[in-house]
Design a protein around this motif. Structure first.
Motif, PDB file in Angstrom:
ATOM      1  N   ASP A 120      13.713  14.774  -1.272  1.00 14.09           N
ATOM      2  CA  ASP A 120      13.873  14.610   0.173  1.00 14.09           C
ATOM      3  C   ASP A 120      12.737  13.787   0.757  1.00 14.09           C
ATOM      4  O   ASP A 120      12.938  12.905   1.596  1.00 14.09           O
ATOM      5  CB  ASP A 120      13.882  15.995   0.856  1.00 14.09           C
ATOM      6  N   LEU A 121      11.545  14.110   0.291  1.00 12.43           N
ATOM      7  CA  LEU A 121      10.374  13.398   0.805  1.00 12.43           C
ATOM      8  C   LEU A 121      10.455  11.917   0.480  1.00 12.43           C
ATOM      9  O   LEU A 121      10.236  11.054   1.338  1.00 12.43           O
ATOM     10  CB  LEU A 121       9.100  13.997   0.205  1.00 12.43           C
ATOM     11  N   GLN A 158       6.354   7.993   8.559  1.00  9.39           N
ATOM     12  CA  GLN A 158       5.090   8.159   7.856  1.00  9.39           C
ATOM     13  C   GLN A 158       3.887   7.750   8.682  1.00  9.39           C
ATOM     14  O   GLN A 158       2.754   7.789   8.196  1.00  9.39           O
ATOM     15  CB  GLN A 158       5.115   7.361   6.565  1.00  9.39           C
ATOM     16  N   ARG A 187      10.536   8.903   3.167  1.00 14.19           N
ATOM     17  CA  ARG A 187       9.483   7.896   3.199  1.00 14.19           C
ATOM     18  C   ARG A 187      10.024   6.486   2.943  1.00 14.19           C
ATOM     19  O   ARG A 187       9.519   5.500   3.470  1.00 14.19           O
ATOM     20  CB  ARG A 187       8.422   8.206   2.139  1.00 14.19           C
ATOM     21  N   GLU A 219       1.991   6.766  -6.836  1.00 16.85           N
ATOM     22  CA  GLU A 219       1.020   7.773  -7.253  1.00 16.85           C
ATOM     23  C   GLU A 219       1.499   9.170  -6.881  1.00 16.85           C
ATOM     24  O   GLU A 219       1.318  10.122  -7.638  1.00 16.85           O
ATOM     25  CB  GLU A 219      -0.347   7.498  -6.600  1.00 16.85           C
ATOM     26  N   PHE A 220       2.097   9.274  -5.723  1.00 15.86           N
ATOM     27  CA  PHE A 220       2.606  10.580  -5.303  1.00 15.86           C
ATOM     28  C   PHE A 220       3.642  11.088  -6.305  1.00 15.86           C
ATOM     29  O   PHE A 220       3.628  12.258  -6.702  1.00 15.86           O
ATOM     30  CB  PHE A 220       3.230  10.485  -3.906  1.00 15.86           C
ATOM     31  N   ASN A 257       0.819  -1.215   0.000  1.00 14.39           N
ATOM     32  CA  ASN A 257       0.000   0.000   0.000  1.00 14.39           C
ATOM     33  C   ASN A 257       0.850   1.261   0.000  1.00 14.39           C
ATOM     34  O   ASN A 257       0.589   2.198  -0.743  1.00 14.39           O
ATOM     35  CB  ASN A 257      -0.927   0.008   1.232  1.00 14.39           C
ATOM     36  N   ARG A 260       0.794   7.979  10.923  1.00 16.34           N
ATOM     37  CA  ARG A 260      -0.152   9.081  11.000  1.00 16.34           C
ATOM     38  C   ARG A 260      -0.888   9.032  12.322  1.00 16.34           C
ATOM     39  O   ARG A 260      -1.431   8.047  12.676  1.00 16.34           O
ATOM     40  CB  ARG A 260      -1.140   8.927   9.840  1.00 16.34           C
ATOM     41  N   GLN A 291       2.461   1.720  -3.350  1.00 16.44           N
ATOM     42  CA  GLN A 291       1.500   2.235  -4.329  1.00 16.44           C
ATOM     43  C   GLN A 291       1.252   3.721  -4.105  1.00 16.44           C
ATOM     44  O   GLN A 291       1.219   4.507  -5.059  1.00 16.44           O
ATOM     45  CB  GLN A 291       0.183   1.443  -4.197  1.00 16.44           C
ATOM     46  N   ALA A 292       1.128   4.110  -2.862  1.00 18.58           N
ATOM     47  CA  ALA A 292       0.878   5.526  -2.557  1.00 18.58           C
ATOM     48  C   ALA A 292       2.056   6.381  -3.007  1.00 18.58           C
ATOM     49  O   ALA A 292       1.868   7.479  -3.564  1.00 18.58           O
ATOM     50  CB  ALA A 292       0.630   5.695  -1.062  1.00 18.58           C
ATOM     51  N   LEU A 293       3.275   5.902  -2.799  1.00 18.63           N
ATOM     52  CA  LEU A 293       4.450   6.674  -3.203  1.00 18.63           C
ATOM     53  C   LEU A 293       4.550   6.753  -4.720  1.00 18.63           C
ATOM     54  O   LEU A 293       4.994   7.773  -5.273  1.00 18.63           O
ATOM     55  CB  LEU A 293       5.722   6.060  -2.617  1.00 18.63           C
ATOM     56  N   ILE A 321      12.805  19.254  -2.731  1.00 22.96           N
ATOM     57  CA  ILE A 321      11.870  18.916  -1.658  1.00 22.96           C
ATOM     58  C   ILE A 321      11.232  17.566  -1.933  1.00 22.96           C
ATOM     59  O   ILE A 321      11.107  16.717  -1.047  1.00 22.96           O
ATOM     60  CB  ILE A 321      10.793  20.017  -1.526  1.00 22.96           C
TER      61      ILE A 321
END
Lengths: 205, 205
Positions: free
Chosen positions: B191-192, B203, B196, B160-161, B153, B205, B156-158, B188
């Motif tokens: 770096d992210l 990460q 991550r 799409e990001f 998950n 939350r 996949q999120a990264l 930036i």
DNA sequence: CTTGTTTTGGAATGATCGTTCTTTTAGCAT
DNA sequence: ATGCTAAAAGAACGATCATTCCAAAACAAG
């Protein structure tokens, strides 16, 4: 004495806006506009110099009807990160309300399809982008102030970062019907802003 | 016996690609294409069924000539975060090579201006976006593997990001002549990704 | 109802679009 | 050189575009 117009011309611009937005300036014909707005050719040309002038009116209407309702809170005095989160929430709600692929942002769509020599339209689009930048800088500056403040360079960089992220969100929204992906993106984006604004040591390179 | 063509048809597509890219599909006329490519109407129609078929050929050529040179390293076996950084560097170098506003990405520009009913073109554009997504997932998966791995998950999120970030970069590149802003954004962004991928606890939350 | 004015709907117009077709040109085999 | 073939060039075509214009309808005032 001038007679009251049977169909209010605010409807003309509203319907034209919808048509331009969903279909794109160059693809929309005057015939389409007549059909979609219910106003005859003569009626349209009595109020607007031509297709381009009507489109420019639609760009202004877009600001009032579409942008302001979701963005004003970011521009408000005292807005902070919460205001940006609220803006994204409203965007996501809008994405969710539509089915299928999104139609994107009228301004960004137009930016990708105007002729290079069309300086007048480009100026209107630049105004929109400047408005967003100013609003975001306002909210980011306020938010940073609550955490000791950031230097001007970092604030500028975060403003541009936010602007580019919004561009990405709008652009990508045209390619997917899955709002979950957009929501995930917003979460990561907001986390990043939070970190950069409140833990300035984390951004050291 | 067929005669050798005096002007190679690869040039036709190359020049048409450049014209479509800078000016946009709907704004370009066949007359423009004749002038810019140096090939007569008859010549164009002898090789392509029409304007749209030529444009589709240009989309394929764009993949080969423009996308592959800057993106292949991300798609390569064993690619990691360094490959993504290299991709961004090549994009930035390309932005810097041009003066004035950028012309953006042909695929994303087209996505913002095709008629809603043009399913065939949309399919080609979707192929491009899928290609990017697959490439990025490859590099991110490899990179995460060097750091203990991430769950599906988060990966996949990264992905799409990253995809959305690239959309934003291309879109914004059309509005500014200042590559420094784009470079800051990339820093930036990278770096992210670094954080991550290599500090998964960050990460939470 | 009648008159004067305004708005409307849609026919007419000239320009330009994508596409087709015909004429001209150029290359190769004999 | 000559005849044959295929490509190149651009004139021509119908369709469609944005725009203009005009006759008819709709309204307000007397």
């Amino acid at each position: 004495m001038p007679r009251a117009k049977s169909s209010s011309r605010t409807e003309l611009v509203d319907n034209a806006l919808k048509t331009f937005w969903t279909t794109g300036y160059h693809v929309v014909s005057m015939g389409d506009l007549v059909r979609e707005t219910g106003v005859s050719r003569g009626g349209i040309y009595s109020d607007f110099a031509g297709k381009e002038a009507l489109f420019h009116a639609c760009l202004h209407r877009y600001q009032d009807r579409v942008v302001t309702p979701v963005f004003a809170q970011v521009e408000a005095e005292g807005a902070g990160l919460e205001a940006i989160r609220g803006y994204l929430d409203r965007l996501l709600a809008r994405f969710e309300a539509n089915q299928g692929f999104g139609i994107g942002c009228l301004v960004l769509n137009t930016l990708a399809q105007i002729a290079p020599e069309d300086q007048q339209t480009r100026a209107l689009l630049d105004q929109h982008i400047t408005r967003l930048a100013t609003g975001f800088r306002n909210a980011l500056t306020n938010e940073a102030a609550t955490a000791g403040g950031l230097d001007e360079n970092e604030l500028q960089a975060l403003t541009e970062f936010t602007l580019i992220s919004i561009h990405g969100l709008w652009s990508f929204s045209r390619t997917t019907a899955d709002v979950t992906l957009l929501r995930q993106y917003c979460e990561i984006f907001l986390d990043l802003l939070q970190t950069r604004l409140h833990s300035p040591q984390a951004q050291a390179r």
